[in-house]
Scaffold this motif. Sequence first.
Motif, PDB file in Angstrom:
ATOM      1  N   SER A   1       0.216   0.842  -7.404  1.00  0.00           N
ATOM      2  CA  SER A   1      -0.423  -0.218  -8.181  1.00  0.00           C
ATOM      3  C   SER A   1       0.453  -0.633  -9.358  1.00  0.00           C
ATOM      4  CB  SER A   1      -1.789   0.253  -8.693  1.00  0.00           C
ATOM      5  OG  SER A   1      -2.370  -0.717  -9.544  1.00  0.00           O
TER       6      SER A   1
ATOM      7  N   HIS B   1      -1.265   6.205  -4.898  1.00  0.00           N
ATOM      8  CA  HIS B   1      -1.984   4.927  -5.001  1.00  0.00           C
ATOM      9  C   HIS B   1      -1.801   4.313  -6.388  1.00  0.00           C
ATOM     10  CE1 HIS B   1      -5.173   6.023  -1.678  1.00  0.00           C
ATOM     11  NE2 HIS B   1      -3.921   6.246  -1.283  1.00  0.00           N
ATOM     12  N   ARG B   2      -1.988   5.147  -7.408  1.00  0.00           N
ATOM     13  CA  ARG B   2      -1.885   4.635  -8.768  1.00  0.00           C
ATOM     14  C   ARG B   2      -0.465   4.178  -9.087  1.00  0.00           C
ATOM     15  NH1 ARG B   2      -4.384   9.568 -10.094  1.00  0.00           N
ATOM     16  NH2 ARG B   2      -2.747  10.007 -11.629  1.00  0.00           N
TER      17      ARG B   2
ATOM     18  N   HIS C   1      -6.173  -9.460 -11.183  1.00  0.00           N
ATOM     19  CA  HIS C   1      -5.286  -9.137 -12.299  1.00  0.00           C
ATOM     20  C   HIS C   1      -4.872 -10.421 -13.000  1.00  0.00           C
ATOM     21  CE1 HIS C   1      -1.757  -7.780 -14.523  1.00  0.00           C
ATOM     22  NE2 HIS C   1      -1.011  -8.625 -13.849  1.00  0.00           N
TER      23      HIS C   1
ATOM     24  N   PHE D   1     -12.526  -7.059  -4.323  1.00  0.00           N
ATOM     25  CA  PHE D   1     -11.316  -7.119  -5.127  1.00  0.00           C
ATOM     26  C   PHE D   1     -11.611  -7.744  -6.485  1.00  0.00           C
ATOM     27  CE2 PHE D   1     -10.370  -7.465  -0.660  1.00  0.00           C
ATOM     28  CZ  PHE D   1      -9.287  -6.608  -0.463  1.00  0.00           C
TER      29      PHE D   1
ATOM     30  N   THR E   1      -3.444  -5.093  -3.403  1.00  0.00           N
ATOM     31  CA  THR E   1      -3.025  -3.698  -3.538  1.00  0.00           C
ATOM     32  C   THR E   1      -4.131  -2.917  -4.231  1.00  0.00           C
ATOM     33  OG1 THR E   1      -1.177  -2.272  -4.202  1.00  0.00           O
ATOM     34  CG2 THR E   1      -1.871  -3.953  -5.803  1.00  0.00           C
ATOM     35  N   PHE E   2      -3.835  -1.673  -4.591  1.00  0.00           N
ATOM     36  CA  PHE E   2      -4.767  -0.858  -5.364  1.00  0.00           C
ATOM     37  C   PHE E   2      -4.859  -1.361  -6.796  1.00  0.00           C
ATOM     38  CE2 PHE E   2      -2.148   1.846  -2.570  1.00  0.00           C
ATOM     39  CZ  PHE E   2      -3.110   2.377  -1.719  1.00  0.00           C
ATOM     40  N   GLY E   3      -5.995  -1.104  -7.425  1.00  0.00           N
ATOM     41  CA  GLY E   3      -6.073  -1.263  -8.868  1.00  0.00           C
ATOM     42  C   GLY E   3      -5.418  -0.076  -9.554  1.00  0.00           C
TER      43      GLY E   3
ATOM     44  N   TRP F   1       0.825  -1.201   0.000  1.00  0.00           N
ATOM     45  CA  TRP F   1       0.000   0.000   0.000  1.00  0.00           C
ATOM     46  C   TRP F   1       0.863   1.257   0.000  1.00  0.00           C
ATOM     47  CZ3 TRP F   1      -4.667  -1.671  -1.025  1.00  0.00           C
ATOM     48  CH2 TRP F   1      -5.017  -2.974  -0.622  1.00  0.00           C
TER      49      TRP F   1
ATOM     50  N   THR G   1       2.106  -4.343  -9.760  1.00  0.00           N
ATOM     51  CA  THR G   1       1.753  -5.161 -10.919  1.00  0.00           C
ATOM     52  C   THR G   1       3.004  -5.613 -11.663  1.00  0.00           C
ATOM     53  OG1 THR G   1      -0.348  -3.981 -11.130  1.00  0.00           O
ATOM     54  CG2 THR G   1       0.413  -5.223 -13.042  1.00  0.00           C
TER      55      THR G   1
ATOM     56  N   TYR H   1      -6.795  -6.615  -6.853  1.00  0.00           N
ATOM     57  CA  TYR H   1      -6.893  -5.173  -6.787  1.00  0.00           C
ATOM     58  C   TYR H   1      -8.132  -4.772  -5.978  1.00  0.00           C
ATOM     59  CZ  TYR H   1      -3.775  -4.794 -10.962  1.00  0.00           C
ATOM     60  OH  TYR H   1      -2.742  -4.841 -11.868  1.00  0.00           O
TER      61      TYR H   1
END
Length: 256
Positions: free
Chosen positions: A137, A133-134, A239, A236, A121-123, A18, A141, A156
């Motif tokens: 992510s 956050h982005r 992915h 969630f 985690t975040f999408g 995070w 990924t 996500y």
Amino acid sequence: MTESVTVVAELGTVLGIWAHPDDEAYLSGGLMALARDGGSRVVCVTATRGELGTPDPEAWPPPRLAAERTRELARCLALLGVSEHRWLGYRDGECPDAPASEAVAALCEVIDEVAPDTVVTFGPDGITGHPDHRTVSAWVTAAFDRAAARGARLLYAAAPERRVPRWQDLDERLGVYLPGYPVAVPDEQLAVDLVLDPDTAARKVRALAAQTTQTAGLIATMGIDCYTAWVGEESFVEHRRSAPVAQRPVAAVTRG
């Protein structure tokens, strides 16, 4: 409740990654608590210490807030039963400017060490749209696609369509999301969808309340019942790797 416990048990060893303290509890506090209660290993990674997370920087200058949020996160994780935590050491608000290759390499090392069955985690949208956050992510990924074992899952955090209308007015008043967010996900696309039982929801609220600098005002404003309902679901999407796992050279995951 039985369904939630079963779903979480199937996640195996969980690695959550995070951006700031409290992201982990808001988006996966119930999942972490249920996983630990079921005997699964849970490891949490936080990219920054959230030193800019205040409307009053005079009372909470960055060094003071960083120290306090470090203590708050430790108390929060202890309430959730999580004893393994890592800091990445980035500055709040500066993740997009950090060298992505360094961050991805560091996360590859964590994945190698922990050998998670599931990473959360975040999408790509970052839930709230926050640039940190982005960015996290994207780092996660890339590291997952490079380093996670075959059969591992990357989940996500998502905002289900069913929840968005219920909370939209409140979220707008609180300024939770940047314009254009959240990105609502059809319920049928969710891979894991937890409605927390009352005991787990109450435990999650206690953990969030331990992060006092971030949550005390919200809880006082909303009232405990509304706040508990607001944080009482965790959803969630999954992915899918764009390429099969390949053997990596050691240099790709070693920090200089």
